[in-house]
Design a protein around this motif. Structure first.
Motif, PDB file in Angstrom:
ATOM      1  N   THR A  82     -12.574  23.370  14.806  1.00 51.54           N
ATOM      2  CA  THR A  82     -11.228  23.116  15.833  1.00 51.54           C
ATOM      3  C   THR A  82     -10.460  22.180  14.877  1.00 51.54           C
ATOM      4  OG1 THR A  82     -12.285  21.558  17.025  1.00 51.54           O
ATOM      5  CG2 THR A  82     -12.067  23.835  18.167  1.00 51.54           C
ATOM      6  N   GLU A  83      -9.750  22.674  13.782  1.00 48.43           N
ATOM      7  CA  GLU A  83      -8.975  22.089  12.967  1.00 48.43           C
ATOM      8  C   GLU A  83      -7.926  20.912  13.605  1.00 48.43           C
ATOM      9  OE1 GLU A  83      -7.609  24.673  10.123  1.00 48.43           O
ATOM     10  OE2 GLU A  83      -9.447  25.368   9.516  1.00 48.43           O
ATOM     11  N   ASP A  84      -7.167  21.395  14.577  1.00 50.49           N
ATOM     12  CA  ASP A  84      -6.255  20.614  15.063  1.00 50.49           C
ATOM     13  C   ASP A  84      -6.897  19.257  15.751  1.00 50.49           C
ATOM     14  OD1 ASP A  84      -4.054  22.112  14.811  1.00 50.49           O
ATOM     15  OD2 ASP A  84      -3.499  22.320  16.957  1.00 50.49           O
ATOM     16  N   ALA A  85      -8.055  19.551  16.561  1.00 48.34           N
ATOM     17  CA  ALA A  85      -8.895  18.194  17.203  1.00 48.34           C
ATOM     18  C   ALA A  85      -9.283  17.451  15.915  1.00 48.34           C
ATOM     19  CB  ALA A  85     -10.043  18.791  18.021  1.00 48.34           C
ATOM     20  N   ILE A  86      -9.864  18.193  14.712  1.00 49.60           N
ATOM     21  CA  ILE A  86     -10.570  17.324  13.708  1.00 49.60           C
ATOM     22  C   ILE A  86      -9.435  16.451  13.230  1.00 49.60           C
ATOM     23  CG2 ILE A  86     -11.616  17.437  11.595  1.00 49.60           C
ATOM     24  CD1 ILE A  86     -12.984  20.084  12.615  1.00 49.60           C
ATOM     25  N   ARG A  87      -8.231  16.714  13.004  1.00 45.68           N
ATOM     26  CA  ARG A  87      -7.075  16.181  12.495  1.00 45.68           C
ATOM     27  C   ARG A  87      -6.658  15.159  13.278  1.00 45.68           C
ATOM     28  NH1 ARG A  87      -3.648  20.315  11.450  1.00 45.68           N
ATOM     29  NH2 ARG A  87      -2.618  19.805  13.554  1.00 45.68           N
ATOM     30  N   PHE A  88      -6.727  15.553  14.647  1.00 48.46           N
ATOM     31  CA  PHE A  88      -6.139  14.575  15.271  1.00 48.46           C
ATOM     32  C   PHE A  88      -7.172  13.278  15.475  1.00 48.46           C
ATOM     33  CE2 PHE A  88      -7.286  12.878  19.916  1.00 48.46           C
ATOM     34  CZ  PHE A  88      -5.834  12.389  20.219  1.00 48.46           C
ATOM     35  N   TYR A  89      -8.681  13.438  15.355  1.00 53.58           N
ATOM     36  CA  TYR A  89      -9.387  12.399  15.351  1.00 53.58           C
ATOM     37  C   TYR A  89      -9.359  11.689  14.008  1.00 53.58           C
ATOM     38  CZ  TYR A  89     -11.533  13.730  19.653  1.00 53.58           C
ATOM     39  OH  TYR A  89     -11.699  14.075  21.232  1.00 53.58           O
ATOM     40  N   LYS A  90      -9.130  12.360  13.008  1.00 55.93           N
ATOM     41  CA  LYS A  90      -8.730  11.570  11.580  1.00 55.93           C
ATOM     42  C   LYS A  90      -7.600  10.637  11.856  1.00 55.93           C
ATOM     43  CE  LYS A  90     -11.135  14.607   8.432  1.00 55.93           C
ATOM     44  NZ  LYS A  90     -10.763  15.875   7.354  1.00 55.93           N
ATOM     45  N   LYS A  91      -6.516  11.176  12.466  1.00 58.43           N
ATOM     46  CA  LYS A  91      -5.364  10.063  12.529  1.00 58.43           C
ATOM     47  C   LYS A  91      -5.767   9.081  13.373  1.00 58.43           C
ATOM     48  CE  LYS A  91      -0.863  12.261  12.488  1.00 58.43           C
ATOM     49  NZ  LYS A  91      -0.292  13.314  12.881  1.00 58.43           N
ATOM     50  N   LEU A  92      -6.790   9.088  14.473  1.00 57.14           N
ATOM     51  CA  LEU A  92      -7.055   7.947  15.196  1.00 57.14           C
ATOM     52  C   LEU A  92      -8.133   6.992  14.290  1.00 57.14           C
ATOM     53  CD1 LEU A  92      -7.424   9.610  18.803  1.00 57.14           C
ATOM     54  CD2 LEU A  92      -5.561   8.189  17.802  1.00 57.14           C
TER      55      LEU A  92
END
Ligand SMILES: CC(C)(COP(=O)(O)OP(=O)(O)OC[C@H]1O[C@@H](n2cnc3c(N)ncnc32)[C@H](O)[C@@H]1OP(=O)(O)O)[C@@H](O)C(=O)NCCC(=O)NCCS
Length: 180
Positions: free
Chosen positions: A134-144
């Motif tokens: 789930t690339e969107d979610a992974i990117r979201f968490y990386k941003k956090l």
């Protein structure tokens, strides 16, 4: 857009939370490469809206342990987001964070995380498991501020009807945080 409120979940939110999970799972997890189908998700949710399951969730919300927080994001009476976090002895755990597909990318997930953090222990790491595709979610968490720990897990109890299974990627956010 109507105002979004981040609130503690109450038992009356149970149906709205299950509906949110159902719709978000359908939009997030079917994946050709992984062999996860829409029918798999439908099958996982076939009993979720039963009276018994709704009553179980109401009881879980009512009898929440002291180390657990369940938040919902509400627009009017509609539940558009849900987040559960746990304070364990050794780590914080971001258990779930789901935003209704049509409400994603509006900053609600970040807002829920910021609220959830107020409950967590700022001296401890926070872990989250996220489906590894789930690339969107992974990117979201990386941003956090989360990073991949390299650990991968599967939960046999969540194997789909087709035989496919979600592989979870573990991510960690080190302690000593600021606000996202
Ligand atoms: C992952 C998830 C929780 C993020 O929630 P969200 O509300 O979409 O998150 P935000 O809107 O705060 O941030 C998402 C992105 O939108 C961007 N964004 C935030 N506000 C925005 C706005 N007003 N306009 C445009 N983009 C915006 C953010 O910069 C962020 O960018 P990114 O895609 O590069 O990371 C949500 O997409 C979701 O529920 N996914 C499916 C379920 C899932 O995988 N959950 C995690 C498992 S625990």
């Amino acid at each position: 857009m109507q105002e979004i409120k981040i609130l503690d979940a109450v038992p009356e939110d149970a149906v709205g939370i299950i509906n949110l999970f159902y719709k978000t799972w359908l939009a997030t997890y079917p994946n050709k490469e992984k062999g996860i189908t829409i029918e798999d998700i439908e099958d996982s949710y076939k009993d979720e809206f039963s009276v018994e399951n709704i009553e179980n969730l109401k009881a879980l919300i009512r009898d929440l342990p002291k180390n657990k927080k369940r938040l919902v994001a509400k627009m009017g009476d509609t539940i558009v987001g849900a987040c559960t976090v746990i304070r364990n002895d050794d780590t914080n755990h971001l258990r779930t964070l789901y935003i209704l597909p049509e409400f994603q990318h509006r900053g609600i997930g970040t807002k829920m995380w910021n609220k959830a953090m107020e409950f967590l222990d700022p001296t401890k790491d926070t872990i989250v498991q996220v489906a590894d595709y789930t690339e969107d979610a992974i990117r979201f968490y990386k941003k956090l501020g989360f990073v991949d720990t390299g650990k991968r897990t599967t939960d046999e109890s969540e194997r789909f009807k087709s035989g496919a299974i979600i592989v979870d990627m573990e991510m960690v956010r080190k302690f000593g945080w600021g606000r996202a």
